[in-house]
Write a protein that holds these residues in place. Structure first.
Motif, PDB file in Angstrom:
ATOM      1  N   PHE A  86       0.857  -1.186   0.000  1.00  7.63           N
ATOM      2  CA  PHE A  86       0.000   0.000   0.000  1.00  7.63           C
ATOM      3  C   PHE A  86       0.890   1.231   0.000  1.00  7.63           C
ATOM      4  CE2 PHE A  86      -1.942   3.481   2.377  1.00  7.63           C
ATOM      5  CZ  PHE A  86      -3.156   3.641   1.714  1.00  7.63           C
ATOM      6  N   ILE A  87       0.760   2.073  -1.018  1.00  6.51           N
ATOM      7  CA  ILE A  87       1.543   3.302  -1.113  1.00  6.51           C
ATOM      8  C   ILE A  87       0.613   4.439  -1.519  1.00  6.51           C
ATOM      9  CG2 ILE A  87       3.521   4.472  -2.168  1.00  6.51           C
ATOM     10  CD1 ILE A  87       4.688   1.718  -2.815  1.00  6.51           C
ATOM     11  N   LYS A  88       0.569   5.477  -0.700  1.00  9.24           N
ATOM     12  CA  LYS A  88      -0.321   6.605  -1.009  1.00  9.24           C
ATOM     13  C   LYS A  88       0.267   7.903  -0.489  1.00  9.24           C
ATOM     14  CE  LYS A  88      -5.188   7.997  -0.884  1.00  9.24           C
ATOM     15  NZ  LYS A  88      -5.294   7.978  -2.365  1.00  9.24           N
ATOM     16  N   THR A  89       0.181   8.958  -1.304  1.00  9.07           N
ATOM     17  CA  THR A  89       0.632  10.290  -0.916  1.00  9.07           C
ATOM     18  C   THR A  89      -0.550  11.249  -0.961  1.00  9.07           C
ATOM     19  OG1 THR A  89       2.873   9.953  -1.777  1.00  9.07           O
ATOM     20  CG2 THR A  89       2.145  12.228  -1.493  1.00  9.07           C
ATOM     21  N   GLN A  90      -0.766  11.944   0.136  1.00 13.82           N
ATOM     22  CA  GLN A  90      -1.801  12.974   0.190  1.00 13.82           C
ATOM     23  C   GLN A  90      -1.501  13.919   1.341  1.00 13.82           C
ATOM     24  OE1 GLN A  90      -5.582  11.013   0.712  1.00 13.82           O
ATOM     25  NE2 GLN A  90      -4.962   9.970   2.557  1.00 13.82           N
ATOM     26  N   SER A  91      -2.264  15.004   1.454  1.00 13.53           N
ATOM     27  CA  SER A  91      -2.007  16.004   2.479  1.00 13.53           C
ATOM     28  C   SER A  91      -2.362  15.478   3.871  1.00 13.53           C
ATOM     29  CB  SER A  91      -2.822  17.264   2.197  1.00 13.53           C
ATOM     30  OG  SER A  91      -4.212  16.982   2.367  1.00 13.53           O
ATOM     31  N   ALA A  92      -1.801  16.126   4.882  1.00 14.35           N
ATOM     32  CA  ALA A  92      -2.126  15.746   6.259  1.00 14.35           C
ATOM     33  C   ALA A  92      -3.623  15.864   6.505  1.00 14.35           C
ATOM     34  CB  ALA A  92      -1.350  16.639   7.235  1.00 14.35           C
ATOM     35  N   ALA A  93      -4.249  16.890   5.931  1.00 14.10           N
ATOM     36  CA  ALA A  93      -5.693  17.074   6.095  1.00 14.10           C
ATOM     37  C   ALA A  93      -6.466  15.908   5.488  1.00 14.10           C
ATOM     38  CB  ALA A  93      -6.128  18.388   5.452  1.00 14.10           C
ATOM     39  N   SER A  94      -6.005  15.423   4.333  1.00 19.01           N
ATOM     40  CA  SER A  94      -6.696  14.299   3.676  1.00 19.01           C
ATOM     41  C   SER A  94      -6.503  13.009   4.463  1.00 19.01           C
ATOM     42  CB  SER A  94      -6.168  14.128   2.253  1.00 19.01           C
ATOM     43  OG  SER A  94      -6.482  15.248   1.468  1.00 19.01           O
ATOM     44  N   TRP A  95      -5.306  12.812   5.039  1.00 22.66           N
ATOM     45  CA  TRP A  95      -5.061  11.600   5.824  1.00 22.66           C
ATOM     46  C   TRP A  95      -5.990  11.535   7.029  1.00 22.66           C
ATOM     47  CZ3 TRP A  95      -3.189   7.263   4.419  1.00 22.66           C
ATOM     48  CH2 TRP A  95      -2.145   7.177   3.491  1.00 22.66           C
ATOM     49  N   LYS A  96      -6.318  12.687   7.611  1.00 24.83           N
ATOM     50  CA  LYS A  96      -7.223  12.707   8.768  1.00 24.83           C
ATOM     51  C   LYS A  96      -8.571  12.073   8.429  1.00 24.83           C
ATOM     52  CE  LYS A  96      -5.497  16.741  11.300  1.00 24.83           C
ATOM     53  NZ  LYS A  96      -5.821  18.105  11.795  1.00 24.83           N
ATOM     54  N   LYS A  97      -8.965  12.200   7.170  1.00 22.40           N
ATOM     55  CA  LYS A  97     -10.267  11.673   6.743  1.00 22.40           C
ATOM     56  C   LYS A  97     -10.161  10.253   6.193  1.00 22.40           C
ATOM     57  CE  LYS A  97     -11.403  16.365   5.215  1.00 22.40           C
ATOM     58  NZ  LYS A  97     -11.693  17.213   4.016  1.00 22.40           N
ATOM     59  N   ASN A  98      -8.938   9.773   5.970  1.00 16.21           N
ATOM     60  CA  ASN A  98      -8.751   8.457   5.339  1.00 16.21           C
ATOM     61  C   ASN A  98      -7.687   7.649   6.080  1.00 16.21           C
ATOM     62  OD1 ASN A  98     -10.358   8.786   2.631  1.00 16.21           O
ATOM     63  ND2 ASN A  98      -9.143  10.653   2.820  1.00 16.21           N
ATOM     64  N   ILE A  99      -7.929   7.391   7.349  1.00 16.63           N
ATOM     65  CA  ILE A  99      -6.966   6.643   8.148  1.00 16.63           C
ATOM     66  C   ILE A  99      -6.910   5.187   7.687  1.00 16.63           C
ATOM     67  CG2 ILE A  99      -6.473   5.758  10.465  1.00 16.63           C
ATOM     68  CD1 ILE A  99      -5.729   8.664  10.093  1.00 16.63           C
ATOM     69  N   VAL A 100      -5.697   4.657   7.585  1.00 13.04           N
ATOM     70  CA  VAL A 100      -5.484   3.275   7.168  1.00 13.04           C
ATOM     71  C   VAL A 100      -4.818   2.513   8.313  1.00 13.04           C
ATOM     72  CG1 VAL A 100      -3.235   3.820   6.163  1.00 13.04           C
ATOM     73  CG2 VAL A 100      -4.482   1.804   5.368  1.00 13.04           C
TER      74      VAL A 100
END
Length: 218
Positions: free
Chosen positions: A190-204
């Motif tokens: 699993f490899i994904k790059t996104q903003s800190a704000a986006s990670w808050k909504k998409n926790i893995v």
């Protein structure tokens, strides 16, 4: 053999003395790569956090007598975020030829897949465990990234990965990019790059999964 070249197989076939982190898993790996190899004929030196530095000269003694010695890591590249650098340094001091073998490096592969700056990046190993020190270090790395346009890589003990991602989301500025590169070369990669704000909504869930974290602020 999906990720290792034939060169590695040939070297293992021709080598019977190894410096390893763990005897049991090293033997299992060698048996998988070369099933026909005689296990009783293998000689293992153990290099891990319990190894006495005074024992290291004994590990390279076979080389001084004309015998090849292989340096084998558990799950990484020897000497790169893994034990081995001291042995390699000792080998150079004794004019022993050192041959690095091609294989997957999670550090480089995570940079390749991150979309971040492959021209300038730094690997920082483990961050502090102390909550206050960790926060300061994360903010320091974020400033470094902004000041030098440099991607900052680090790792965490696998059972603390989820807390690391949570801390990054809370401490970093909302537009700072975070790459999570997990289980590289495995079926569960699993490899994904996104903003800190986006990670808050998409926790893995990263619990007990080998992971590289990269941040970049621009």
């Amino acid at each position: 053999m999906d990720v290792l070249p034939q060169t590695v197989k040939r070297v293992i076939e021709q080598t019977n003395t190894f410096i390893v982190e763990n005897d049991k898993t090293a033997r299992r790996f060698i048996k998988k790569i070369t099933p026909e190899k005689s296990q009783p004929g293998l000689k293992m030196f153990h290099l891990n956090k319990f190894t006495d530095p005074a024992d290291l000269p004994n590990f390279i003694e076979p080389c001084l007598n004309g015998t090849n010695v292989g340096l084998l890591s558990e799950a990484g590249c020897p000497g790169v975020a893994d034990p081995g650098a001291d042995i390699v340094s000792l080998a150079h001091r004794h004019n022993i030829k050192v041959v690095p073998l091609v294989g997957p490096s999670s550090i480089l592969m995570s940079v390749m897949a991150s979309g971040m700056n492959g021209q300038s990046f730094a690997f920082n190993g483990y961050l502090p465990i102390d909550k206050g020190e960790r926060k300061n270090e994360i903010k320091r790395l974020e400033r470094l990234s902004l000041d030098y346009n440099q991607s900052q890589l680090f790792i965490e003990t696998p059972y603390r990965n989820n807390k690391m991602l949570e801390d990054l989301c809370q401490i970093l500025e909302s537009n700072t990019q975070i790459c999570v590169a997990c289980d590289i070369t495995l079926d569960t990669e699993f490899i994904k790059t996104q903003s800190a704000a986006s990670w808050k909504k998409n926790i893995v869930d990263l619990h007990k999964r080998p992971t590289i974290f990269i941040i970049h602020k621009s």
